[in-house]
Design a protein around this motif. Structure first.
Motif, mmCIF file in Angstrom:
data_model
loop_
_atom_site.group_PDB
_atom_site.id
_atom_site.type_symbol
_atom_site.label_atom_id
_atom_site.label_comp_id
_atom_site.label_asym_id
_atom_site.label_seq_id
_atom_site.Cartn_x
_atom_site.Cartn_y
_atom_site.Cartn_z
ATOM 1 N N LEU A 20 0.844 -1.188 0.000
ATOM 2 C CA LEU A 20 0.000 0.000 0.000
ATOM 3 C C LEU A 20 0.884 1.244 0.000
ATOM 4 C CD1 LEU A 20 -2.701 -0.986 2.652
ATOM 5 C CD2 LEU A 20 -2.606 -1.538 0.209
ATOM 6 N N SER A 21 0.395 2.271 -0.669
ATOM 7 C CA SER A 21 1.064 3.562 -0.690
ATOM 8 C C SER A 21 0.105 4.637 -0.226
ATOM 9 C CB SER A 21 1.554 3.908 -2.099
ATOM 10 O OG SER A 21 2.476 2.954 -2.569
ATOM 11 N N CYS A 22 0.658 5.663 0.374
ATOM 12 C CA CYS A 22 -0.142 6.819 0.801
ATOM 13 C C CYS A 22 0.622 8.073 0.425
ATOM 14 C CB CYS A 22 -0.390 6.763 2.295
ATOM 15 S SG CYS A 22 -1.207 8.220 2.974
ATOM 16 N N ALA A 23 0.082 8.813 -0.522
ATOM 17 C CA ALA A 23 0.707 10.043 -0.985
ATOM 18 C C ALA A 23 0.133 11.229 -0.212
ATOM 19 C CB ALA A 23 0.469 10.218 -2.476
ATOM 20 N N ALA A 24 1.020 12.094 0.259
ATOM 21 C CA ALA A 24 0.603 13.233 1.073
ATOM 22 C C ALA A 24 0.860 14.538 0.354
ATOM 23 C CB ALA A 24 1.346 13.224 2.398
ATOM 24 N N SER A 25 -0.016 15.490 0.578
ATOM 25 C CA SER A 25 0.178 16.849 0.060
ATOM 26 C C SER A 25 -0.279 17.824 1.131
ATOM 27 C CB SER A 25 -0.614 17.059 -1.231
ATOM 28 O OG SER A 25 -1.998 16.883 -1.006
ATOM 29 N N GLY A 26 0.098 19.080 0.962
ATOM 30 C CA GLY A 26 -0.280 20.074 1.949
ATOM 31 C C GLY A 26 0.920 20.502 2.764
ATOM 32 N N ARG A 27 0.739 20.560 4.073
ATOM 33 C CA ARG A 27 1.830 21.007 4.929
ATOM 34 C C ARG A 27 2.966 19.993 4.961
ATOM 35 N NH1 ARG A 27 -0.466 23.462 10.394
ATOM 36 N NH2 ARG A 27 1.707 24.104 10.494
ATOM 37 N N THR A 28 4.086 20.351 5.503
ATOM 38 C CA THR A 28 5.326 19.585 5.421
ATOM 39 C C THR A 28 5.136 18.151 5.898
ATOM 40 O OG1 THR A 28 6.541 21.616 5.812
ATOM 41 C CG2 THR A 28 7.751 19.561 6.031
ATOM 42 N N PHE A 29 5.258 17.218 4.972
ATOM 43 C CA PHE A 29 5.050 15.806 5.255
ATOM 44 C C PHE A 29 6.022 15.299 6.308
ATOM 45 C CE2 PHE A 29 3.900 11.513 4.529
ATOM 46 C CZ PHE A 29 5.048 10.752 4.381
ATOM 47 N N SER A 30 7.264 15.722 6.233
ATOM 48 C CA SER A 30 8.296 15.186 7.116
ATOM 49 C C SER A 30 8.134 15.613 8.565
ATOM 50 C CB SER A 30 9.687 15.584 6.614
ATOM 51 O OG SER A 30 9.798 16.989 6.575
ATOM 52 N N ASN A 74 10.440 10.572 2.621
ATOM 53 C CA ASN A 74 10.087 11.983 2.802
ATOM 54 C C ASN A 74 10.344 12.800 1.539
ATOM 55 O OD1 ASN A 74 9.187 11.510 5.384
ATOM 56 N ND2 ASN A 74 11.061 12.233 6.382
ATOM 57 N N GLY A 75 11.247 12.352 0.693
ATOM 58 C CA GLY A 75 11.490 13.040 -0.568
ATOM 59 C C GLY A 75 10.326 12.914 -1.539
ATOM 60 N N LYS A 76 9.547 11.831 -1.387
ATOM 61 C CA LYS A 76 8.397 11.598 -2.261
ATOM 62 C C LYS A 76 7.076 11.853 -1.542
ATOM 63 C CE LYS A 76 10.686 8.161 -5.199
ATOM 64 N NZ LYS A 76 10.644 6.769 -5.730
ATOM 65 N N ASN A 77 7.144 12.305 -0.289
ATOM 66 C CA ASN A 77 5.927 12.555 0.501
ATOM 67 C C ASN A 77 5.012 11.326 0.524
ATOM 68 O OD1 ASN A 77 6.865 15.129 0.890
ATOM 69 N ND2 ASN A 77 5.107 16.172 -0.003
ATOM 70 N N THR A 78 5.590 10.165 0.727
ATOM 71 C CA THR A 78 4.831 8.922 0.642
ATOM 72 C C THR A 78 5.204 7.987 1.798
ATOM 73 O OG1 THR A 78 4.744 9.099 -1.769
ATOM 74 C CG2 THR A 78 4.254 6.951 -0.823
ATOM 75 N N VAL A 79 4.191 7.324 2.320
ATOM 76 C CA VAL A 79 4.395 6.265 3.305
ATOM 77 C C VAL A 79 3.865 4.964 2.710
ATOM 78 C CG1 VAL A 79 2.206 6.734 4.493
ATOM 79 C CG2 VAL A 79 4.065 5.596 5.727
ATOM 80 N N TYR A 80 4.522 3.874 3.054
ATOM 81 C CA TYR A 80 4.194 2.567 2.478
ATOM 82 C C TYR A 80 3.845 1.566 3.572
ATOM 83 C CZ TYR A 80 6.849 4.678 -1.348
ATOM 84 O OH TYR A 80 7.311 5.528 -2.328
ATOM 85 N N LEU A 81 3.081 0.569 3.193
ATOM 86 C CA LEU A 81 2.852 -0.580 4.062
ATOM 87 C C LEU A 81 3.043 -1.831 3.206
ATOM 88 C CD1 LEU A 81 2.056 -1.450 6.952
ATOM 89 C CD2 LEU A 81 -0.281 -1.726 6.084
ATOM 90 N N GLN A 82 4.159 -2.504 3.412
ATOM 91 C CA GLN A 82 4.412 -3.757 2.727
ATOM 92 C C GLN A 82 3.778 -4.882 3.540
ATOM 93 O OE1 GLN A 82 6.067 -4.449 -0.274
ATOM 94 N NE2 GLN A 82 5.293 -6.530 0.067
ATOM 95 N N MET A 83 2.887 -5.629 2.912
ATOM 96 C CA MET A 83 2.149 -6.680 3.605
ATOM 97 C C MET A 83 2.485 -8.025 2.963
ATOM 98 S SD MET A 83 -1.531 -4.802 4.126
ATOM 99 C CE MET A 83 -1.932 -4.837 2.389
ATOM 100 N N ASN A 84 3.113 -8.894 3.718
ATOM 101 C CA ASN A 84 3.482 -10.231 3.251
ATOM 102 C C ASN A 84 2.727 -11.287 4.044
ATOM 103 O OD1 ASN A 84 5.404 -9.027 1.531
ATOM 104 N ND2 ASN A 84 6.976 -9.127 3.128
ATOM 105 N N SER A 85 2.711 -12.496 3.517
ATOM 106 C CA SER A 85 2.050 -13.627 4.181
ATOM 107 C C SER A 85 0.638 -13.258 4.610
ATOM 108 C CB SER A 85 2.871 -14.087 5.392
ATOM 109 O OG SER A 85 4.178 -14.457 5.004
ATOM 110 N N LEU A 86 -0.101 -12.671 3.705
ATOM 111 C CA LEU A 86 -1.438 -12.174 4.034
ATOM 112 C C LEU A 86 -2.375 -13.318 4.407
ATOM 113 C CD1 LEU A 86 -1.665 -9.362 1.393
ATOM 114 C CD2 LEU A 86 -2.074 -9.053 3.836
ATOM 115 N N LYS A 87 -3.290 -13.007 5.315
ATOM 116 C CA LYS A 87 -4.269 -13.965 5.814
ATOM 117 C C LYS A 87 -5.675 -13.429 5.560
ATOM 118 C CE LYS A 87 -1.146 -15.098 9.651
ATOM 119 N NZ LYS A 87 -1.018 -15.157 11.132
ATOM 120 N N PRO A 88 -6.669 -14.292 5.474
ATOM 121 C CA PRO A 88 -8.046 -13.799 5.282
ATOM 122 C C PRO A 88 -8.464 -12.789 6.350
ATOM 123 C CG PRO A 88 -7.953 -16.137 4.852
ATOM 124 C CD PRO A 88 -6.601 -15.750 5.379
ATOM 125 N N GLU A 89 -7.976 -12.934 7.557
ATOM 126 C CA GLU A 89 -8.348 -11.990 8.620
ATOM 127 C C GLU A 89 -7.712 -10.616 8.442
ATOM 128 O OE1 GLU A 89 -7.079 -15.078 8.965
ATOM 129 O OE2 GLU A 89 -5.705 -15.189 10.688
#
Length: 123
Positions: A20-30, A74-89
């Motif tokens: 997952l990615s989350c792109a931010a805009s607006g005030r200073t992301f960092s 912080n250079g791309k104003n983006t936070v990520y969530l790498q999800m491995n071994s995913l489960k139905p829950e």
């Protein structure tokens, strides 16, 4: 305030991976700590992971430790969530959020939220 837009959700089989990615805009992301929450149908929104403004500190809910990794660019104003071994829950709508605190872990710590992205894990 910071504006947040999530992407990367989808349908995956159990044992698979998504980022997952989350792109931010607006005030200073960092200047913000960032977090991921999720909400399954009929359940409360729950904390998944958080990362400090510098990326040096992270926190996870127990059920995702060792499977999920939060990171930020912080250079791309983006936070990520790498999800491995995913489960139905893990099936839920995943939300990105921003906080002025150092390492927030509860909903009340976050002041800005994205619209969410659906993650569905089939058995």
């Amino acid at each position: 305030q910071v504006q947040l837009v999530e992407s990367g959700g989808g349908l995956v089989q159990a044992g698979g991976s998504l980022r997952l990615s989350c792109a931010a805009s607006g005030r200073t992301f960092s200047s913000y700590a960032m977090g991921w929450f999720r909400q399954a149908p009929g359940k409360e929104r729950e904390f998944v992971a958080a990362i400090s403004w510098s990326g040096g500190d992270t926190a996870y809910r127990n059920s995702v430790k060792g499977r999920f990794t939060i990171s930020r660019d912080n250079g791309k104003n983006t936070v990520y969530l790498q999800m491995n071994s995913l489960k139905p829950e893990d099936t839920a709508v995943y939300y990105c959020a921003a906080s002025p605190l150092r390492i927030p872990t509860i909903k009340a710590d976050f002041g800005s939220w994205g619209q969410g992205t659906q993650v569905t894990v089939s058995a």
